[in-house]
Design a protein around this motif. Structure first.
Motif, PDB file in Angstrom:
ATOM      1  N   TYR A 100      -1.244   1.301   9.364  1.00  0.00           N
ATOM      2  CA  TYR A 100      -1.977   2.579   9.367  1.00  0.00           C
ATOM      3  C   TYR A 100      -3.183   2.572   8.440  1.00  0.00           C
ATOM      4  N   LEU A 101      -3.467   1.454   7.814  1.00  0.00           N
ATOM      5  CA  LEU A 101      -4.686   1.340   7.004  1.00  0.00           C
ATOM      6  C   LEU A 101      -5.885   1.388   7.940  1.00  0.00           C
TER       7      LEU A 101
ATOM      8  N   ALA B  91       0.850  -1.199   0.000  1.00  0.00           N
ATOM      9  CA  ALA B  91       0.000   0.000   0.000  1.00  0.00           C
ATOM     10  C   ALA B  91       0.884   1.248   0.000  1.00  0.00           C
ATOM     11  N   ALA B  92       0.244   2.392  -0.154  1.00  0.00           N
ATOM     12  CA  ALA B  92       1.005   3.661  -0.180  1.00  0.00           C
ATOM     13  C   ALA B  92       1.558   3.993   1.198  1.00  0.00           C
ATOM     14  N   LEU B  93       0.962   3.402   2.225  1.00  0.00           N
ATOM     15  CA  LEU B  93       1.455   3.636   3.597  1.00  0.00           C
ATOM     16  C   LEU B  93       1.582   2.292   4.290  1.00  0.00           C
ATOM     17  N   PRO B  94       2.373   2.209   5.337  1.00  0.00           N
ATOM     18  CA  PRO B  94       2.552   0.922   6.025  1.00  0.00           C
ATOM     19  C   PRO B  94       1.207   0.366   6.482  1.00  0.00           C
TER      20      PRO B  94
ATOM     21  N   LEU C 140      -6.949  -7.965   4.227  1.00  0.00           N
ATOM     22  CA  LEU C 140      -7.597  -6.762   4.773  1.00  0.00           C
ATOM     23  C   LEU C 140      -9.110  -6.869   4.732  1.00  0.00           C
ATOM     24  N   ALA C 141      -9.653  -7.396   3.639  1.00  0.00           N
ATOM     25  CA  ALA C 141     -11.117  -7.473   3.526  1.00  0.00           C
ATOM     26  C   ALA C 141     -11.685  -8.352   4.634  1.00  0.00           C
TER      27      ALA C 141
END
Ligand SMILES: Nc1ccn([C@@H]2O[C@H](COP(=O)(O)OP(=O)(O)OP(=O)(O)O)[C@@H](O)[C@H]2O)c(=O)n1
Ligand SMILES: C[C@](O)(CO)[C@H](O)COP(=O)(O)O
Length: 240
Positions: A31-32, A25-28, A225-226
């Protein structure tokens, strides 16, 4: 009741200095956001909402721009420290950052920031049984699938017997000084340990396996994640 159980509160360590490379992802990934909060917040709330947990030390990547700067959650203190290049480095840094009130033979918990769906029942079981063990304990789940060993050509070399095979989860519960020494020994031997128990086992210890829920998933890839989001939403709606 053992002396450890009688001693009351203990501190948690949350290694959160990873880059989430496999997730991409764009961030670790810690932090999602799910249900309006980052995964690391869910992991911290699961720990700090338990009455036996006094506070948490969170190991962060150098210059982490995503860390919200929490100094408390659930009314309990959070201390941030600088993590390291490996999980073990981050856990060692957090062990050193624990308050002086945490004695060398006090138990501490280590829990992945990427495991947001820890249940209170599992945490309670780990604390009860782990603090009665001389070494400590980990949450784990017995392997239920048939396991294959792959050859370099992608073919199956063998089916591995799955009896007595468990998947290690977190939290993992060990004594502060014993865990520090075990991780330092692995570092000296240039052995990369993938969990805290592996470092303890290398020292000849046999931590207790405490069966935990398969729902205590670690978010590693996008596919995770889902499912974790579904589980957290269900928990928030009270549909366990
Ligand atoms: N140097 C590191 C590496 C990992 N972790 C933490 O250890 C936990 C489990 O690690 P993993 O799932 O492997 O996370 P990442 O290392 O971020 O993932 P990847 O290997 O895909 O980069 C995560 O909470 C991660 O933030 C850490 O604190 N310090
Ligand atoms: C600690 C752990 O979650 C136990 O299964 C796992 O070893 C972490 O591995 P990762 O590759 O650092 O996610």
């Amino acid at each position: 009741m053992t002396l450890d159980q009688a001693r009351g509160g203990l501190w948690a360590i949350v290694p959160a200095a990873g880059a989430g490379t496999r997730f991409g992802a764009a961030l670790p990934k810690q932090y999602l956001e799910v249900e309006g909060e980052p995964l690391v917040a869910h992991a911290l709330r699961a720990l700090l909402s338990h009455p036996a947990i006094e506070g948490a030390v969170v190991a962060l990547a150098d210059g982490d721009p995503h860390w919200p700067g929490w100094t408390e959650l659930e009314g309990k203190p959070i201390v941030a420290c600088l993590g390291g290049a490996t999980r073990a480095d981050s856990v060692l840094a957090a062990l050193a950052a624990l308050p002086a009130s945490v004695r060398p033979d006090d138990f501490v918990l280590v829990h992945d920031a990427a495991r947001p769906n820890l249940s209170q029942a599992d945490l309670q079981q780990l604390l009860e049984r782990g603090r009665a063990d001389p070494v400590g304990a980990i949450l784990a789940a017995p392997v239920r699938d048939t396991l294959k060993r792959a050859g370099d050509d992608g073919g199956i070399d063998a089916t591995q017997p799955r009896e007595h095979l468990w998947r290690a989860l977190t939290p993992q519960l060990f004594r502060r000084l014993q865990l520090t020494r075990a991780l330092e020994a692995a570092q000296r031997d240039a052995v990369v340990v993938t969990d805290e128990s592996m470092a303890m086992e290398r020292q000849g210890h046999r931590p207790l396996l405490v069966e935990g829920s398969e729902d205590n998933l670690k978010v590693t890839t996008r596919a995770d994640l889902a499912l974790v989001a579904f589980l957290l939403r269900s928990a928030a709606a009270g549909e366990d």
